[in-house]
Design an enzyme around this catalytic site. Sequence first.
Site, PDB file in Angstrom:
ATOM      1  N   ARG A 280     -20.581 -16.963   7.549  1.00  0.00           N
ATOM      2  CA  ARG A 280     -20.596 -15.557   8.738  1.00  0.00           C
ATOM      3  C   ARG A 280     -19.730 -14.976   8.934  1.00  0.00           C
ATOM      4  NH1 ARG A 280     -26.039 -17.121   9.796  1.00  0.00           N
ATOM      5  NH2 ARG A 280     -27.046 -15.943   8.696  1.00  0.00           N
TER       6      ARG A 280
ATOM      7  N   LYS B 277      -8.179  -6.017   4.369  1.00  0.00           N
ATOM      8  CA  LYS B 277      -9.238  -5.187   3.681  1.00  0.00           C
ATOM      9  C   LYS B 277      -9.194  -6.092   2.806  1.00  0.00           C
ATOM     10  CE  LYS B 277      -8.898  -0.137   2.497  1.00  0.00           C
ATOM     11  NZ  LYS B 277      -7.875   1.050   1.703  1.00  0.00           N
TER      12      LYS B 277
ATOM     13  N   GLU C  38       5.264   0.012  -3.019  1.00  0.00           N
ATOM     14  CA  GLU C  38       4.335   0.710  -2.060  1.00  0.00           C
ATOM     15  C   GLU C  38       5.537   0.734  -1.272  1.00  0.00           C
ATOM     16  OE1 GLU C  38       0.883   0.902  -2.775  1.00  0.00           O
ATOM     17  OE2 GLU C  38       1.062  -0.229  -4.159  1.00  0.00           O
TER      18      GLU C  38
ATOM     19  N   LYS D  13       2.620   0.378   8.265  1.00  0.00           N
ATOM     20  CA  LYS D  13       1.552   0.325   7.719  1.00  0.00           C
ATOM     21  C   LYS D  13       0.441  -0.716   9.101  1.00  0.00           C
ATOM     22  CE  LYS D  13      -1.979  -1.401   5.113  1.00  0.00           C
ATOM     23  NZ  LYS D  13      -2.304  -2.584   3.279  1.00  0.00           N
TER      24      LYS D  13
ATOM     25  N   GLU E  84     -10.554   3.133   7.604  1.00  0.00           N
ATOM     26  CA  GLU E  84     -10.693   3.971   6.574  1.00  0.00           C
ATOM     27  C   GLU E  84     -10.813   5.572   6.930  1.00  0.00           C
ATOM     28  OE1 GLU E  84      -8.802   3.328   2.852  1.00  0.00           O
ATOM     29  OE2 GLU E  84      -9.046   4.855   1.766  1.00  0.00           O
TER      30      GLU E  84
ATOM     31  N   ARG F 256      -6.070   5.910   7.054  1.00  0.00           N
ATOM     32  CA  ARG F 256      -5.274   5.216   6.093  1.00  0.00           C
ATOM     33  C   ARG F 256      -5.699   5.520   5.039  1.00  0.00           C
ATOM     34  NH1 ARG F 256      -7.544  -0.946   7.054  1.00  0.00           N
ATOM     35  NH2 ARG F 256      -6.057  -1.985   5.019  1.00  0.00           N
TER      36      ARG F 256
ATOM     37  N   ASN G 104      -2.948   6.614  -0.445  1.00  0.00           N
ATOM     38  CA  ASN G 104      -3.929   6.202  -1.875  1.00  0.00           C
ATOM     39  C   ASN G 104      -3.232   6.934  -2.369  1.00  0.00           C
ATOM     40  OD1 ASN G 104      -6.202   4.521  -0.850  1.00  0.00           O
ATOM     41  ND2 ASN G 104      -7.234   5.773  -0.569  1.00  0.00           N
TER      42      ASN G 104
ATOM     43  N   HIS H 130      -2.282   6.967  -5.985  1.00  0.00           N
ATOM     44  CA  HIS H 130      -3.197   5.743  -6.546  1.00  0.00           C
ATOM     45  C   HIS H 130      -4.504   6.549  -6.926  1.00  0.00           C
ATOM     46  CE1 HIS H 130      -1.336   2.803  -4.348  1.00  0.00           C
ATOM     47  NE2 HIS H 130      -1.720   2.558  -4.089  1.00  0.00           N
TER      48      HIS H 130
ATOM     49  N   HIS I  46      -4.604   4.857 -10.786  1.00  0.00           N
ATOM     50  CA  HIS I  46      -6.431   4.206 -10.688  1.00  0.00           C
ATOM     51  C   HIS I  46      -7.084   4.625 -12.475  1.00  0.00           C
ATOM     52  CE1 HIS I  46      -7.025   3.341  -6.958  1.00  0.00           C
ATOM     53  NE2 HIS I  46      -6.763   2.348  -6.902  1.00  0.00           N
TER      54      HIS I  46
ATOM     55  N   HIS J  31       0.303  -2.566 -10.831  1.00  0.00           N
ATOM     56  CA  HIS J  31      -0.325  -1.969  -9.960  1.00  0.00           C
ATOM     57  C   HIS J  31       0.743  -0.527 -10.043  1.00  0.00           C
ATOM     58  CE1 HIS J  31      -2.797  -0.443  -7.317  1.00  0.00           C
ATOM     59  NE2 HIS J  31      -2.873  -0.176  -6.311  1.00  0.00           N
TER      60      HIS J  31
HETATM   61  P1  NAD Z   1      -0.546 -11.123  -7.826  1.00  0.00           P
HETATM   62  O1  NAD Z   1      -1.489 -11.919  -6.877  1.00  0.00           O
HETATM   63  O2  NAD Z   1      -1.561 -11.544  -9.186  1.00  0.00           O
HETATM   64  O3  NAD Z   1       0.478 -11.486  -8.084  1.00  0.00           O
HETATM   65  C1  NAD Z   1       1.457 -11.277  -8.990  1.00  0.00           C
HETATM   66  C2  NAD Z   1       1.942 -12.251 -10.088  1.00  0.00           C
HETATM   67  O4  NAD Z   1       2.951 -12.872  -9.321  1.00  0.00           O
HETATM   68  C3  NAD Z   1       0.290 -13.293  -9.971  1.00  0.00           C
HETATM   69  O5  NAD Z   1       1.325 -13.997 -11.702  1.00  0.00           O
HETATM   70  C4  NAD Z   1       1.212 -14.428  -8.965  1.00  0.00           C
HETATM   71  O6  NAD Z   1       0.040 -15.839  -9.938  1.00  0.00           O
HETATM   72  C5  NAD Z   1       2.826 -14.373  -9.161  1.00  0.00           C
HETATM   73  N1  NAD Z   1       3.862 -14.532  -7.853  1.00  0.00           N
HETATM   74  C6  NAD Z   1       3.015 -15.222  -6.637  1.00  0.00           C
HETATM   75  N2  NAD Z   1       4.244 -15.496  -5.925  1.00  0.00           N
HETATM   76  C7  NAD Z   1       5.490 -15.072  -6.388  1.00  0.00           C
HETATM   77  C8  NAD Z   1       6.256 -15.949  -6.708  1.00  0.00           C
HETATM   78  N3  NAD Z   1       6.777 -16.131  -5.548  1.00  0.00           N
HETATM   79  N4  NAD Z   1       7.257 -16.133  -7.154  1.00  0.00           N
HETATM   80  C9  NAD Z   1       7.002 -16.206  -8.576  1.00  0.00           C
HETATM   81  N5  NAD Z   1       5.593 -15.421  -8.979  1.00  0.00           N
HETATM   82  C10 NAD Z   1       4.805 -15.525  -8.356  1.00  0.00           C
HETATM   83  O7  NAD Z   1      -0.445  -9.395  -7.384  1.00  0.00           O
HETATM   84  P2  NAD Z   1       0.146  -8.901  -6.736  1.00  0.00           P
HETATM   85  O8  NAD Z   1       0.674  -7.580  -7.176  1.00  0.00           O
HETATM   86  O9  NAD Z   1       0.598  -9.384  -5.309  1.00  0.00           O
HETATM   87  O10 NAD Z   1      -0.971  -8.189  -5.664  1.00  0.00           O
HETATM   88  C11 NAD Z   1      -1.995  -7.162  -6.236  1.00  0.00           C
HETATM   89  C12 NAD Z   1      -3.482  -7.554  -5.730  1.00  0.00           C
HETATM   90  O11 NAD Z   1      -3.828  -7.141  -4.349  1.00  0.00           O
HETATM   91  C13 NAD Z   1      -4.371  -6.472  -6.712  1.00  0.00           C
HETATM   92  O12 NAD Z   1      -5.600  -6.952  -6.700  1.00  0.00           O
HETATM   93  C14 NAD Z   1      -4.952  -5.189  -5.233  1.00  0.00           C
HETATM   94  O13 NAD Z   1      -6.317  -5.235  -6.265  1.00  0.00           O
HETATM   95  C15 NAD Z   1      -4.461  -6.395  -3.827  1.00  0.00           C
HETATM   96  N6  NAD Z   1      -4.261  -5.333  -2.812  1.00  0.00           N
HETATM   97  C16 NAD Z   1      -4.319  -5.599  -2.000  1.00  0.00           C
HETATM   98  C17 NAD Z   1      -4.478  -4.512  -0.890  1.00  0.00           C
HETATM   99  C18 NAD Z   1      -5.481  -4.603   0.619  1.00  0.00           C
HETATM  100  O14 NAD Z   1      -5.175  -3.920   1.175  1.00  0.00           O
HETATM  101  N7  NAD Z   1      -6.023  -5.989   0.485  1.00  0.00           N
HETATM  102  C19 NAD Z   1      -3.665  -3.740  -0.951  1.00  0.00           C
HETATM  103  C20 NAD Z   1      -2.644  -3.426  -2.298  1.00  0.00           C
HETATM  104  C21 NAD Z   1      -2.556  -4.254  -2.753  1.00  0.00           C
END
Ligand code: NAD
Length: 352
Positions: free
Chosen positions: A112, A134, A176, A214, A224, A228, A232, A235, A239, A252
């Site tokens: 939990r 999130k 971003e 942020k 949100e 918040r 988007n 976005h 999407h 992304h």
């Molecule tokens: P990711 O986590 O897939 O990382 C991108 C790639 O970089 C992966 O292959 C990873 O292994 C690699 N990597 C990570 N650190 C590295 C480093 N230091 N050196 C070399 N390679 C490295 O992608 P991301 O862009 O970090 O995150 C995208 C995700 O985040 C999505 O799933 C999205 O939905 C989520 N997200 C969440 C929020 C939130 O508020 N929670 C906001 C924006 C995005």
Amino acid sequence: MNVTISLPQPADRDYTITIDELPPIRIDAKAVIVTNPKVSGLHLQRLLERIEAKEVYIVVIPDGEAYKTMETIEFILDRLFDHRLDRKSVLVAFGGGVIGDMTGFAASIFQRGIDFIQVPTTLLAQVDASVGGKTGINNRFGKNLVGAFHQPKAVYIDTHWLKTLPKREFAAGVAEIVKMAVMFDADFFCWLETHDLNDEKSLKEAIRRSVELKARVVNEDEKEKGVRAVLNYGHTFAHVIENFSGYGTYLHGEAVSIGMVMANELAIAAGLFSREEAERVRKLLQRYGLPVDYSIDSADRFYEHFFLDKKSHDNTITFIVPESIGRYRMLAGPERELVLSVLKRFEKGNEG
Ligand code: NAD
């Protein structure tokens, strides 16, 4: 540098985001680091040198958005039971946004809810995903449709990790940062126009400013229900682009870059935003090699897709657009013809 997120009651949910070289992290309980093979291969040793806990375990999950699933969550939870974690134990998310979202979600449901710490290693995760609580996973109905709001206990942002980040992933994070500036902070946008984020000092400053923006948004509207949603910006279009191109074609952040350009066009068409300012945004994105052009097969089909998004309510969509650089506007339920006229400009053969 520290930024504090102060959330409404209960007060013990406040946490600090440290933007600096990773300090020693002391955990008076068992700790489990969740990471993937790529990040652990490159950086785990340095993290381990800085974690002090009663016992430290490592859970490695496969790399990639495709594994951001309930199955992987089950795998993580099983390992937590194998290691006999209790309610005082702490998870440490060590990776990009995928690792952060999943570790946070696992922490939110294990017995939990237990604490977790974010150590984000991509620029996108440092400026966006690790901040704000999130968490979640994807399923066959879409991205991030299952999850929880679960705030971390602390976030440690260290730019050291970014030295191994591929250029495209770095640029995706810049998208971003640009988003935050266009929506909330004209001064910051001007600063970005005159500084190069490939320079370490400028990068740290940009991360600090983005995280502060942020944090302000999350403090005001954690779940949100209002402001918040401004995050988007770009976005809603992104999407659909990700969906049409197949996940994996665009990162992304790249889709968000195109999405912002489209949102700006909509803002211009609605008489809200100037062409000059839209050009400044486009130029800044291009400087980091981000895509700003896109070719739509069918504007009508693209339009219909907006309504499949979880953020469309009662068949109306709210587009987040700039009114000027640094000032957002929520454009609720614009006329179909207006949106279509903008999409048609991106249709094959009409671009440019
Ligand atoms: P990711 O986590 O897939 O990382 C991108 C790639 O970089 C992966 O292959 C990873 O292994 C690699 N990597 C990570 N650190 C590295 C480093 N230091 N050196 C070399 N390679 C490295 O992608 P991301 O862009 O970090 O995150 C995208 C995700 O985040 C999505 O799933 C999205 O939905 C989520 N997200 C969440 C929020 C939130 O508020 N929670 C906001 C924006 C995005």
